[in-house]
Design a protein around this motif. Structure first.
Motif, short mmCIF file in Angstrom:
data_model
loop_
_atom_site.label_atom_id
_atom_site.label_comp_id
_atom_site.label_asym_id
_atom_site.label_seq_id
_atom_site.Cartn_x
_atom_site.Cartn_y
_atom_site.Cartn_z
N SER A 134 34.21 -21.55 6.14
CA SER A 134 35.08 -21.94 7.25
C SER A 134 35.12 -20.87 8.33
CB SER A 134 36.50 -22.20 6.73
OG SER A 134 36.50 -23.21 5.77
N VAL A 135 35.46 -21.28 9.56
CA VAL A 135 35.61 -20.37 10.69
C VAL A 135 37.02 -20.52 11.26
CG1 VAL A 135 34.88 -19.88 13.06
CG2 VAL A 135 33.17 -20.33 11.30
N ALA A 136 37.73 -19.40 11.34
CA ALA A 136 39.03 -19.35 11.98
C ALA A 136 38.95 -18.27 13.06
CB ALA A 136 40.13 -19.03 10.98
N GLY A 137 38.82 -18.70 14.30
CA GLY A 137 38.66 -17.72 15.38
C GLY A 137 37.78 -18.28 16.47
N LEU A 138 36.93 -17.41 17.02
CA LEU A 138 36.12 -17.76 18.20
C LEU A 138 34.65 -17.48 17.93
CD1 LEU A 138 35.90 -18.46 21.26
CD2 LEU A 138 36.25 -16.02 21.72
N GLN A 139 33.81 -18.48 18.23
CA GLN A 139 32.36 -18.32 18.22
C GLN A 139 31.84 -18.62 19.62
OE1 GLN A 139 31.05 -21.11 15.11
NE2 GLN A 139 30.54 -19.38 13.80
N VAL A 140 31.16 -17.64 20.22
CA VAL A 140 30.55 -17.83 21.55
C VAL A 140 29.09 -17.42 21.45
CG1 VAL A 140 30.60 -17.22 23.99
CG2 VAL A 140 32.74 -17.36 22.71
N ALA A 141 28.18 -18.32 21.82
CA ALA A 141 26.75 -18.03 21.73
C ALA A 141 26.01 -18.67 22.91
CB ALA A 141 26.17 -18.55 20.42
#
Length: 473
Positions: free
Chosen positions: A188-195
């Protein structure tokens, strides 16, 4: 049993625990570690800790080309690489790579390796890593990883990852991930992903993904089951999710089981078949594939004598019944449809025409939950907004800016037995018209009293009350 056989068996039973105890003691002996305040290393094995540098835990390390140790506690700098067998902490600076746990079981016997695994052995890092190309941690990371190339954590990550190429985690990810090409998380991802190109999580997203392509197996939101305070958002050209309970904003959105909001040119989603008291979400776009509750409208108004509308969208609160998936809501008094309209208007006398898009809520009355109750859906109420671009010549698009924003409300009923499936309706509207002053307000026939509404930048504005009369199928 012969006496000799009995004695041999007794010796074997006695020796087995002794051998095991001996192997355990040997393992403890081989895994023994030493502590040093400072290490200076030229290459792995050529250092102040000698050829057994992998058995030392250092507080400070300076590696001219490459360094190898069991662990480092406070600060380490290497021109090429810094490598550890065991968990570490503090600051690591490397010209090429920081590697923690890549050779965690090197030089250990099978017994020693199994003993470590049985004791939940992990190789983790807590602190700050900076590398020219690679930061690698075998298990968990808490802190920051910054690299011009790649950052990888084998299990869970908490903190900040910045990479020129990509960031990846093999487990749960909590924090901020910034990458030139991709961010990927197995958990799981809790936060920010910027690509720059691609963001991915193979589990739940309770945060934000921003990239050209975003993919999450499940997006959390207010309509998730069980209820949660987590919220999720995808912003990109293409957004993918199998269970979309958050928000997608993109050119094309794939929502799967969508209970959230989709805003895009084209939205894909499944027709929701649910017995739960959960909203189906809201698709907002030109085309909505997986549509439920589409309607066709023909009406007359003060702008154009002939107007056509076709809508796509969904039913927000429909529930599953024995008659099929499009049942009446259990608890609410109206069936609610979220519908996006493609609009075409035409004035045959003036040869003016317009095209546009609108979003509207359509409410159909509920008398009972029974699917074949003839008292259901006798009345209709519609409210929303329409945007129309006006053109002066038929089939020619006027390149000047002429945009009407139209807030509308409409009410109607079904017809008699002959027109049982047709709604007759009437409505009122408030219009705001921004136009190029070079054209002039008299360029279009407006069959209502208009009022000057000032200017917006270089454009002039008009206000007027409107009306509409028509039928809905």
């Amino acid at each position: 049993m012969p006496l000799k056989t009995y004695l041999n068996s007794l010796v074997c039973l006695t020796m087995v625990p002794l051998m095991a105890f001996g192997q355990e003691e040997e393992a403890k002996k081989k895994i023994r570690l030493y502590e040093r305040t400072f290490q200076l290393s030229l290459f792995p094995g050529i250092s102040t800790n000698g050829i057994s540098s992998g058995s030392y835990i250092n507080k400070y390390s300076l590696n001219l080309f490459g360094g190898l140790s069991a662990s480092n506690r406070t600060f380490e700098a290497g021109l090429i690489t810094n490598s550890h067998f065991r968990s570490s902490s503090g600051i690591q600076l490397a010209g090429f790579a920081n590697i923690i746990g890549a050779n965690a079981f090197v030089n250990l016997t099978l017994w020693e390796e199994r003993a470590l695994i049985h004791d939940n052995y992990e190789v983790n890092h807590m602190g700050f890593q900076v590398a020219g190309f690679l930061n690698y941690v075998l298990n968990h990371t808490r802190g920051a990883q910054i690299s011009a190339g790649l950052n990888h954590t084998g299990n869970n990550f908490t903190g900040l990852q910045i990479a020129g190429i990509g960031n990846s985690t093999g487990g749960f990810s909590l924090g901020v991930h910034l990458a030139g090409f991709y961010n990927a998380a197995k958990g799981s991802v809790a936060g920010l992903q910027v690509a720059g190109f691609f963001n991915y999580t193979d589990s739940y997203l309770s945060g934000t993904q921003i990239a050209l392509i975003n993919k999450a197996r499940s997006m959390q939101g207010k309509n998730s089951t069980p209820p949660t305070k987590a919220r999720s958002l995808q912003i990109g050209l293409f957004n993918f999710s199998k269970e979309m309970h958050g928000t997608q904003i993109g050119l094309i959105n794939f929502g799967g089981e969508a209970r959230g909001t989709q805003i895009g040119l084209i939205n894909f989603y499944q027709k929701l078949k649910s017995k739960e008291f959960a909203d189906a979400g809201t698709p907002i776009g030109l085309l909505n594939l997986g549509s439920t509750g589409s309607v066709f409208k023909v009406h007359f108004n003060e702008l154009f004598p002939a107007n056509l509308e076709y809508t796509t969208g969904n039913c927000q609160n429909c529930t599953w019944t024995v008659a099929g998936p499009i049942g009446m809501p259990y608890l609410e008094d109206n069936k609610k449809l979220n519908q996006n309209a493609l609009i075409l208007g035409y004035d045959p006398n003036e040869k003016h025409w317009g095209f546009g898009w609108g979003f509207q809520k359509i409410l159909l009355n509920k008398a009972s939950i029974r699917p074949f109750d003839k008292r259901n859906e006798l009345r209709v109420m519609t409210y929303g907004i329409r945007f129309l671009h006006l053109n002066r010549e038929w089939m020619e698009v006027d390149k000047r800016f002429n945009l009407v924003s139209r807030l509308h409300f409409e009410w109607g009923r079904k017809g008699s037995k002959i027109l049982r499936s047709v709604y007759r309706y009437g409505g009122v509207a408030v219009n705001y018209f921004l136009y190029d002053p070079a054209i002039g307000e008299s360029a279009f026939e407006i069959r209502s009293k208009t009022f000057e509404a000032g200017k917006l930048r270089q454009y002039h504005a008009l206000l007027w009350p409107g009306y509409s009369v028509g039928v809905m199928l």
